[in-house]
Design an enzyme around this catalytic site. Structure first.
Site, PDB file in Angstrom:
ATOM      1  N   GLU A 269       0.886  -1.173   0.000  1.00  0.00           N
ATOM      2  CA  GLU A 269       0.000   0.000   0.000  1.00  0.00           C
ATOM      3  C   GLU A 269       0.916   1.213   0.000  1.00  0.00           C
ATOM      4  O   GLU A 269       1.572   1.512   1.003  1.00  0.00           O
ATOM      5  CB  GLU A 269      -0.909  -0.013   1.224  1.00  0.00           C
ATOM      6  CG  GLU A 269      -1.986  -1.058   1.099  1.00  0.00           C
ATOM      7  CD  GLU A 269      -2.924  -1.109   2.279  1.00  0.00           C
ATOM      8  OE1 GLU A 269      -2.814  -0.262   3.178  1.00  0.00           O
ATOM      9  OE2 GLU A 269      -3.758  -2.023   2.300  1.00  0.00           O
ATOM     10  N   CYS A 303      -2.712   8.662   2.837  1.00  0.00           N
ATOM     11  CA  CYS A 303      -2.460   8.155   1.485  1.00  0.00           C
ATOM     12  C   CYS A 303      -3.643   8.422   0.556  1.00  0.00           C
ATOM     13  O   CYS A 303      -3.456   8.628  -0.631  1.00  0.00           O
ATOM     14  CB  CYS A 303      -2.143   6.677   1.532  1.00  0.00           C
ATOM     15  SG  CYS A 303      -3.432   5.732   2.336  1.00  0.00           S
TER      16      CYS A 303
HETATM   17  P1  NAD Z   1       8.593   4.954   4.169  1.00  0.00           P
HETATM   18  O1  NAD Z   1       8.481   4.122   2.944  1.00  0.00           O
HETATM   19  O2  NAD Z   1       9.724   5.900   4.281  1.00  0.00           O
HETATM   20  O3  NAD Z   1       8.690   4.024   5.471  1.00  0.00           O
HETATM   21  C1  NAD Z   1       7.702   3.057   5.764  1.00  0.00           C
HETATM   22  C2  NAD Z   1       8.341   1.932   6.558  1.00  0.00           C
HETATM   23  O4  NAD Z   1       9.294   1.278   5.735  1.00  0.00           O
HETATM   24  C3  NAD Z   1       9.093   2.392   7.799  1.00  0.00           C
HETATM   25  O5  NAD Z   1       8.847   1.482   8.846  1.00  0.00           O
HETATM   26  C4  NAD Z   1      10.541   2.329   7.362  1.00  0.00           C
HETATM   27  O6  NAD Z   1      11.444   2.138   8.417  1.00  0.00           O
HETATM   28  C5  NAD Z   1      10.510   1.119   6.449  1.00  0.00           C
HETATM   29  N1  NAD Z   1      11.611   1.038   5.470  1.00  0.00           N
HETATM   30  C6  NAD Z   1      12.302   2.059   4.905  1.00  0.00           C
HETATM   31  N2  NAD Z   1      13.254   1.569   4.078  1.00  0.00           N
HETATM   32  C7  NAD Z   1      13.144   0.211   4.096  1.00  0.00           C
HETATM   33  C8  NAD Z   1      13.816  -0.853   3.438  1.00  0.00           C
HETATM   34  N3  NAD Z   1      14.823  -0.642   2.588  1.00  0.00           N
HETATM   35  N4  NAD Z   1      13.424  -2.122   3.703  1.00  0.00           N
HETATM   36  C9  NAD Z   1      12.407  -2.366   4.550  1.00  0.00           C
HETATM   37  N5  NAD Z   1      11.737  -1.401   5.215  1.00  0.00           N
HETATM   38  C10 NAD Z   1      12.094  -0.123   4.979  1.00  0.00           C
HETATM   39  O7  NAD Z   1       7.185   5.681   4.323  1.00  0.00           O
HETATM   40  P2  NAD Z   1       6.775   6.790   5.402  1.00  0.00           P
HETATM   41  O8  NAD Z   1       7.445   8.077   5.054  1.00  0.00           O
HETATM   42  O9  NAD Z   1       6.963   6.194   6.771  1.00  0.00           O
HETATM   43  O10 NAD Z   1       5.202   6.897   5.153  1.00  0.00           O
HETATM   44  C11 NAD Z   1       4.607   7.761   4.234  1.00  0.00           C
HETATM   45  C12 NAD Z   1       4.243   7.011   2.956  1.00  0.00           C
HETATM   46  O11 NAD Z   1       3.339   5.949   3.249  1.00  0.00           O
HETATM   47  C13 NAD Z   1       3.520   7.901   1.948  1.00  0.00           C
HETATM   48  O12 NAD Z   1       4.043   7.677   0.673  1.00  0.00           O
HETATM   49  C14 NAD Z   1       2.080   7.397   2.017  1.00  0.00           C
HETATM   50  O13 NAD Z   1       1.307   7.602   0.854  1.00  0.00           O
HETATM   51  C15 NAD Z   1       2.281   5.948   2.297  1.00  0.00           C
HETATM   52  N6  NAD Z   1       1.050   5.364   2.858  1.00  0.00           N
HETATM   53  C16 NAD Z   1       0.290   4.568   2.042  1.00  0.00           C
HETATM   54  C17 NAD Z   1      -0.904   4.027   2.511  1.00  0.00           C
HETATM   55  C18 NAD Z   1      -1.779   3.171   1.620  1.00  0.00           C
HETATM   56  O14 NAD Z   1      -2.662   2.506   2.128  1.00  0.00           O
HETATM   57  N7  NAD Z   1      -1.574   3.171   0.309  1.00  0.00           N
HETATM   58  C19 NAD Z   1      -1.308   4.287   3.822  1.00  0.00           C
HETATM   59  C20 NAD Z   1      -0.504   5.108   4.616  1.00  0.00           C
HETATM   60  C21 NAD Z   1       0.684   5.633   4.117  1.00  0.00           C
END
Ligand code: NAD
Length: 510
Positions: A269, A303
């Site tokens: 997501e 999101c």
């Molecule tokens: P992010 O991708 O930076 O981080 C999300 C998670 O991924 C964190 O726990 C982070 O530590 C982890 N992560 C980062 N790099 C990684 C890697 N290489 N391997 C494994 N895990 C890793 O996202 P964010 O800034 O925390 O959140 C905001 C984003 O989330 C926005 O783009 C938003 O649209 C999206 N979002 C989507 C939905 C949906 O349902 N589509 C819902 C909520 C948020």
């Protein structure tokens, strides 16, 4: 839904909760026990309200992930064969306790993320509702289909896939974690959860509550830490059979590469830049309220936010004027104050990113309304007033990039074909909204929008049995209803001959 608690009541509960996290580094929860990182490393957690230090958090790496994955692996045989009725009972117990603690969870989330109580009070209750919804389906999760032929009876069954990894972001971390973890547990999977490093507290509260509610040790484990270390190790671990991830599209790409060697099943997501199309025959007052709600609630860190509003050119001027008036009336304030709508943004880095779009918009020639640092904010707080960009075109960065803050880009369109073309001219495809009183146009446009979810004459109103997820760069797979179970379970077909059907003979007549 407005919070029923006063600012003073919220502050009192928050200080009791936060005192727990200030005393000692927030541990991982592995095999039912709080444990420090094998390396002894920690990182500091601060509040977006005023930059205050909230406490240290254990920084996990490959060794901690390995311990958690081993615990999840060892717990899997017993949990996956626990009768569905018993899983249902335990998960309802979790929901009961989450409801009791909803206020504690909500205030903690507010201080950790900057989201306001107005929305977090409902988010904590919705987390409990997620547990109830998926708990009720646990007894029938393994059920399949009967697909007979005259010679064979074919029937399908479903089986939990194994230990899974859940990786979550910081925007509404508690609610999103329950949305992933509840169906995984209801399916019979065991879980290793890696919460976002900027908002670690409520993940601990969730796992702690689940243990207290009777979830066996090792079934839900939490490892804190950075994405590049703890998160990466989780996606590469051979005992972890699938990754349910919510976060940025670019992180989703990395996770797919990291999981390739172990052939991880993934469910993503990801980001969005969702259009809301307002035709000139729309109920303008309701459309205005919905557009405002879908971008300025949850700090715009959502999101499914409608971050691009596409307005028919005949009503563009009046609609954007009304938007600006309404936007200026939205209260910015302390997240624990029940009258606040917009609170501080999660982190200095994110605040700088959101604010940078004022200059980007000006350089591209759009008109910028507000979006300035909030005057009454504490010195180190990341508070910003809501922002509106008018006179924008869809090829501008403010229309193409996910800003993920209280920032709305308003674009005019000429006719229906133009509206659909602008709406779809974007790498993302999560949600789409449209406002019209013409029912045939509503169906026609809904069918043409490239997105996983469309709302007609409505803001985002979730119904848990319906599918949730995106197309294009917004995701892979669907959550909700039975879609969640399909991800966390393997389908098996069993075919039994009913009699003496023909078997080809390949070895002569003997
Ligand atoms: P992010 O991708 O930076 O981080 C999300 C998670 O991924 C964190 O726990 C982070 O530590 C982890 N992560 C980062 N790099 C990684 C890697 N290489 N391997 C494994 N895990 C890793 O996202 P964010 O800034 O925390 O959140 C905001 C984003 O989330 C926005 O783009 C938003 O649209 C999206 N979002 C989507 C939905 C949906 O349902 N589509 C819902 C909520 C948020």
């Amino acid at each position: 839904m407005a919070s029923t608690h006063t600012f003073d009541e919220n502050t009192a509960v928050a200080s009791t909760q936060l005192a727990r996290f200030a005393d000692a580094p927030l541990p991982h929860l592995i095999d039912g026990k709080p444990v420090p990182s094998a390396s002894g490393e920690t990182f500091a957690n601060t509040s977006p309200i005023d930059g205050a230090y909230l406490g240290d958090v254990c920084a996990g790496d490959a060794a901690d992930i390995d311990a958690a994955a081993t615990a999840a692996h060892d717990a899997f045989a017993a949990w996956s064969t626990t009768p569905g009725t018993e899983r249902k009972r335990i998960l309802h117990n979790v929901a009961d306790l989450l409801e009791e603690r909803a206020h504690e969870i909500a205030v903690t989330e507010c201080v950790d993320t900057g989201q306001t109580m107005r929305f977090m009070s409902a988010a904590a209750v919705r987390g409990a509702a997620n547990f109830r919804f998926f708990a009720d389906q646990a007894p029938s999760a393994a059920d399949g289909q009967s697909l007979p032929t005259p010679d064979h009876i074919n029937y399908t069954t479903r089986h939990a896939i194994g230990p899974v990894g859940v990786i979550t972001p910081w925007n509404t971390p508690f609610m999103l974690s329950t949305w992933k973890i509840a169906p995984a547990l209801a399916s019979g999977c065991t879980v290793v959860h890696k919460p976002a490093e900027w908002s670690p507290f409520t993940a601990h509260m969730l796992a702690e509550t689940a243990l207290e509610a009777g979830l066996p040790p090792g079934v839900l484990n939490v490892v804190h830490g950075m994405g590049e270390t703890a998160g990466k190790s989780l996606t590469e671990h051979p005992d972890i059979k699938a990754i349910a991830f919510v976060g940025e599209s670019s992180t989703g790409s990395m996770i797919q590469k990291q999981g390739a060697d172990t052939l991880k099943r993934v469910h993503f997501e990801l980001g969005g830049k969702n259009p809301v199309i307002v035709f000139d025959d729309a109920d303008i007052e309701r459309a205005l309220d919905a557009v405002i709600f879908m971008i300025y609630s949850l700090n715009g860190e959502r999101c499914t936010s409608s971050s691009r509003v596409l307005i028919h050119e005949s009503i563009y001027e009046t609609f954007t004027q009304r938007l600006a008036e309404k936007m200026k009336g939205i209260p910015v304030g302390h997240p624990l104050d029940p009258s606040s709508v917009i609170g501080p943004l999660i982190h200095q880095r994110h605040y700088d990113k959101v604010c940078s779009y004022r200059e980007i918009a000006e350089a591209d020639g759009a008109t910028v309304i507000d979006g300035t640092p909030y005057a009454d904010a504490p010195e180190d707080g990341q508070w910003v007033t809501p922002m509106l960009f008018t006179n924008a075109r869809n090829d501008m960065r403010i229309a193409q990039e996910e800003i993920f803050g209280p920032v709305l880009t308003a674009i005019p369109f000429a006719d229906e074909a133009d509206a659909v073309s602008i709406a779809n001219d974007i790498p993302y495809g999560l949600a789409g909204y449209l406002w019209t009183s013409d029912v045939t146009r509503a169906h026609r446009v809904a069918g043409r929008l490239e997105a996983g979810m469309i709302w007609v004459n409505s803001q985002n109103v979730r119904h848990l049995p319906t599918p949730f997820g995106g197309t294009k760069a917004s995701g892979i797979g669907r959550d909700g209803g039975d879609w969640s179970f399909d991800f966390y379970m393997e389908t098996k077909n069993i075919s039994v001959a009913l009699g003496d059907h023909n078997i080809p003979k390949l070895g002569g007549n003997s």
